[in-house]
Design an enzyme around this catalytic site. Structure first.
Site, short mmCIF file in Angstrom:
data_model
loop_
_atom_site.label_atom_id
_atom_site.label_comp_id
_atom_site.label_asym_id
_atom_site.label_seq_id
_atom_site.Cartn_x
_atom_site.Cartn_y
_atom_site.Cartn_z
N ASN A 46 0.84 -1.21 0.00
CA ASN A 46 0.00 0.00 0.00
C ASN A 46 0.87 1.25 0.00
O ASN A 46 0.60 2.22 -0.73
CB ASN A 46 -0.91 0.03 1.23
CG ASN A 46 -2.03 -0.97 1.16
OD1 ASN A 46 -2.31 -1.55 0.11
ND2 ASN A 46 -2.70 -1.19 2.28
N ARG A 373 -10.28 -4.54 -14.21
CA ARG A 373 -9.09 -5.33 -13.86
C ARG A 373 -9.41 -6.80 -14.06
O ARG A 373 -10.32 -7.32 -13.41
CB ARG A 373 -8.68 -5.08 -12.40
CG ARG A 373 -8.28 -3.66 -12.07
CD ARG A 373 -7.77 -3.56 -10.63
NE ARG A 373 -7.73 -2.21 -10.15
CZ ARG A 373 -6.70 -1.37 -10.34
NH1 ARG A 373 -5.66 -1.79 -11.02
NH2 ARG A 373 -6.72 -0.15 -9.86
N ARG A 403 -4.95 1.69 -12.89
CA ARG A 403 -3.60 1.93 -12.39
C ARG A 403 -2.90 0.65 -11.93
O ARG A 403 -3.44 -0.12 -11.15
CB ARG A 403 -3.63 2.94 -11.24
CG ARG A 403 -2.25 3.55 -10.97
CD ARG A 403 -2.30 4.51 -9.82
NE ARG A 403 -3.16 5.65 -10.03
CZ ARG A 403 -2.79 6.76 -10.68
NH1 ARG A 403 -1.58 6.84 -11.19
NH2 ARG A 403 -3.62 7.75 -10.80
N HIS A 433 -15.15 3.08 -14.87
CA HIS A 433 -15.00 2.32 -13.63
C HIS A 433 -16.28 1.56 -13.28
O HIS A 433 -16.29 0.72 -12.38
CB HIS A 433 -14.64 3.29 -12.49
CG HIS A 433 -14.18 2.64 -11.24
ND1 HIS A 433 -14.93 2.66 -10.07
CD2 HIS A 433 -13.06 1.95 -10.95
CE1 HIS A 433 -14.27 2.01 -9.13
NE2 HIS A 433 -13.14 1.56 -9.63
N TYR A 466 -11.94 -10.06 -2.09
CA TYR A 466 -12.65 -8.79 -2.01
C TYR A 466 -14.13 -9.08 -1.76
O TYR A 466 -14.71 -9.97 -2.40
CB TYR A 466 -12.57 -8.02 -3.33
CG TYR A 466 -11.25 -7.37 -3.65
CD1 TYR A 466 -10.05 -7.81 -3.10
CD2 TYR A 466 -11.20 -6.30 -4.54
CE1 TYR A 466 -8.85 -7.21 -3.43
CE2 TYR A 466 -10.00 -5.68 -4.87
CZ TYR A 466 -8.82 -6.15 -4.31
OH TYR A 466 -7.63 -5.55 -4.63
N ARG A 562 -13.95 2.09 4.64
CA ARG A 562 -12.75 1.29 4.85
C ARG A 562 -11.48 2.14 4.82
O ARG A 562 -10.59 1.98 5.63
CB ARG A 562 -12.64 0.21 3.77
CG ARG A 562 -11.47 -0.75 3.99
CD ARG A 562 -11.14 -1.53 2.74
NE ARG A 562 -10.36 -0.76 1.80
CZ ARG A 562 -10.58 -0.69 0.49
NH1 ARG A 562 -11.58 -1.35 -0.03
NH2 ARG A 562 -9.82 0.03 -0.29
N HIS A 590 -14.94 -4.16 0.06
CA HIS A 590 -14.94 -3.43 -1.21
C HIS A 590 -16.34 -3.03 -1.67
O HIS A 590 -16.49 -2.34 -2.67
CB HIS A 590 -14.24 -4.29 -2.28
CG HIS A 590 -13.83 -3.55 -3.50
ND1 HIS A 590 -14.43 -3.74 -4.73
CD2 HIS A 590 -12.87 -2.62 -3.70
CE1 HIS A 590 -13.86 -2.97 -5.63
NE2 HIS A 590 -12.91 -2.27 -5.04
#
Length: 684
Positions: A46, A373, A403, A433, A466, A562, A590
């Site tokens: 992270n 992704r 990213r 997204h 997730y 979160r 998530h």
């Protein structure tokens, strides 16, 4: 309300507090030991991404001679860079203490880390052979001197800085790149039932003479360094290149972006450190952080399990969705009723089954899907290719600027395009997204739509760790709106209207404000009024200000955030009716869930969007209403389970100290309670 410095928590500081909560998991003695090591890896990973993106952005603001106060919550960019560095130094120091504690606990479980000074004869033979067969062929070693320019060091790669001293007091410096192609943790042969591990760095230290035996040195030493570079993508304006080529070139260029962080072993001697920093052009504007003996602790994310299931979380078996079989047609099932998938508690196989069925069904004419992704080996992508080969018109909107997953998406984009899949590369100036899929099926000479809308990526790997909602539906009104979103991808000079879903970048702010205004009005009329929100992050000041307005009107607001939370809860005359918690546990929380009281007739939505400026103004996002009453109640139940967590929930407050929720209620751990909730549903 007059704005002052107490109105918002700085975004970067809030993110660092989130990462401190990850570090708390590594420190928590109730967490299995190997899992604690992996949380240390997550913490480090992270942090790497934070410096590549956020720190780099603030540094650019500062170097442009701007203060950035309006974007940074009232803090000057130069001051914020220093604040970040000091917080990170403190967190890194804490992470080293935690690592030391974990390793001592592992020794009590017969797992030993050894260094280059602790190798016995039997291990010596194994290590030398391992070095010759596996490590030596992969080594890149750079000899340094004043006459030769230092080659560009790779972003986030770890290096051993080597110093050799000769009998005439002359010195020779070198760098050894730690190979990424070799496992960082080398498992040595067991001895008397005990496991022994040497970190690759120490194996290299043990073999320094094998590497530098052409030099007649008297002493040799090696210390770890790591450089983190600006992760922003810079695009060429070359009109002859395709968008895929531009993204691909930009990803390669990222490896030589400007340095933003330099981490070094704090025991390195000053002369070596000064030489390296001068060579690399590291200056006072970069974050220079003294660390421990080992860097790239993100590698602990893949620490070997060693067959020690007693030191790992129990694996859960993903459950089926009640009433929805993987052995029958999903289209026939959802034609009659909507169904909700909640991964990882329920199996992601339903998504793949939907696409596989669409690929084979002769009545299916078109498939449209967004991809953000993909998994490394993606059954989603193979299903879409299968559909194209079967003559379906398959349209994929793939986000090449997801990213740090750009290269993986480029590879799949090229593969799908070569197999006849029609690719769309989003909308200029916006990231796509939103997570959605829609198919058109011919039934009785008419076209009927089926589809799914999700809070998460269509990724088999992340679906195991997730938590995400996916709504399967044949609601023609909702799917008509989803179809319009795909029209927008192709005709984005138009602004379309939607009757059911809420979309960014055109409507999220206004539609959400309208829902909040309804709660404000009901509160003023003495009617029930509340808002319940579960998001990854909230940093949009305009959304925060609207929630402050609702709080002042008496609307009770419960928020589960979160990550980043720039909102300051519990402040009199500003946010006294707002409570915020954060849950960090085994799975990554998530899901994005919005609940509005609506005079005790709740309106419930799932969403791909966090409440950040980028999600509201600079991305294509979809927030989908839940009309099925059973699913609506299910989501209300899930929120309450999360809100009642008093094991892994932390309180977000103005002190930013991450205290755990403590009360006298029965122990409730969200992720365990959620799994049990779905188990019980199957038993009814």
């Amino acid at each position: 309300m007059t704005k002052d410095k107490y109105s918002y928590i700085n975004r970067e500081v809030s993110w660092l507090q989130f990462n401190a909560r990850v570090l708390q998991e590594a420190e928590d003695e109730s967490v299995p030991l190997i899992e604690r090591l992996r949380f240390l890896g997550i913490f480090s990973n992270n942090l790497d991404e934070f410096f590549k993106v956020r720190y780099a952005t603030i540094k650019r603001i500062d170097e442009a001679g701007k203060t950035g106060r309006s974007e940074l919550g009232g803090i000057k960019a130069s001051d914020l860079l220093e604040i970040i560095t000091q917080i990170v130094i403190k967190q890194q120091r804490e992470s080293l203490k935690i690592l030391d504690k974990i390793q001592k606990r592992l020794e009590k479980k017969d797992i030993y880390f050894i260094n280059e000074h602790e190798i016995d004869n039997e291990q010596h033979v194994f290590i030398k052979n391992y070095y010759i067969q596996n490590v030596s062929p992969a080594l890149v070693t750079i000899i340094l001197n004043d006459q030769v320019k230092l080659p560009t060091l790779k972003d986030s790669a770890a290096y051993l800085a080597v110093k050799m001293v000769f009998s005439n007091k002359q010195k020779q410096f070198a760098l050894i790149e730690i190979p990424k192609t070799i496992e960082r943790f080398v498992v040595l042969p067991k001895k008397e039932g005990k496991d022994y591990i040497i970190i690759l760095d120490d194996l290299l230290r043990y073999c320094l003479n094998d590497i530098f035996n052409i030099f007649d040195y008297e002493t040799i030493s090696a210390h770890m360094i790591k450089i983190t570079r600006d992760g922003e993508l810079d695009f060429e304006s070359d009109l002859s290149k395709s968008f895929i080529e531009k993204i691909s070139d930009s990803v390669k260029h990222r490896q030589i972006g400007d340095p933003v962080r330099f981490v070094y072993d704090k025991t390195i001697d000053r002369e070596t450190l000064k030489f390296l920093m001068t060579k690399m052009g590291i200056d006072s504007n970069d974050s220079v952080i003294p660390g421990g003996r080992y860097h790239n602790r993100r590698d602990y994310m893949s620490f070997p399990s060693l067959g020690r299931t007693d030191l790992l979380y129990d694996k859960i078996k993903p459950l089926p969705i009640k009433g929805m079989s993987l052995e029958s047609s999903i289209f026939k099932t959802i034609a009659n009723k909507d169904y909700l998938l909640y991964t990882p508690y329920q199996t992601f196989s339903y998504v793949v089954k939907f696409l596989r069925e669409a690929a084979l069904d002769p009545k299916v004419k078109t498939i449209q899907i967004t991809i953000y992704r993909l998994a490394e080996i993606s059954h989603v992508a193979s299903s879409l290719i299968n559909a194209a080969k079967n003559g379906k018109k398959v349209t994929v909107s793939i986000e090449l600027q997801a990213r740090f997953d750009e290269q993986a998406n480029i590879d799949y984009a090229e593969q799908m395009e070569s197999e006849g899949v029609h690719l769309l590369f989003g909308v200029k100036g916006l990231k796509v997204h939103g997570k959605m899929c829609i198919i058109e099926r011919e039934e009785e000479k008419k076209i009927k739509r089926y589809g799914f809308i999700s809070t998460g990526n269509f990724n088999e790997s992340t679906a195991k760790i997730y938590t995400d909602f996916t709504l399967f539906t044949a609601n023609q009104k909702v799917l008509k709106d989803i179809n319009i979103v795909f029209d927008f991808f192709q005709y984005n000079y138009k602004i379309f209207t939607y009757k059911h879903i809420i979309t960014s970048p055109h409507y999220t702010k206004s539609k959400i404000f309208k829902l909040i205004d309804n709660e404000i009005e009901n509160a003023k009329l003495g009617k029930p009024a509340y808002i319940k929100i579960k998001l990854n992050s909230i940093s949009s000041y305009m959304m925060i200000d609207k929630l402050y307005e609702a709080s002042r009107a008496g609307v009770k607001i419960q928020m589960i955030i979160r990550g980043i939370c720039c909102l300051v809860p519990g402040i009199k005359d500003m946010s006294e009716n707002i409570e915020v918690i954060s849950i960090i546990d085994k799975f990554l929380e998530h899901t994005r869930l919005l609940i509005f009281c609506n005079d005790d007739k709740p309106k419930v939505y799932i969403s791909s969007a966090d409440w950040m400026t980028r999600n509201i103004e600079n991305r294509v996002e979809v927030t989908c209403p839940i009309y099925d009453e059973d699913i609506k109640q299910e989501l209300l139940d899930i929120f309450e389970i999360c809100w009642n967590d008093n094991v892994k929930a932390r309180i977000i407050n103005s002190t930013q100290d991450n205290p755990y929720v403590h009360n006298k209620l029965p122990k409730t751990r969200t992720q365990f309670a959620t799994y049990n909730y779905y188990l019980k549903k199957l038993e009814k």
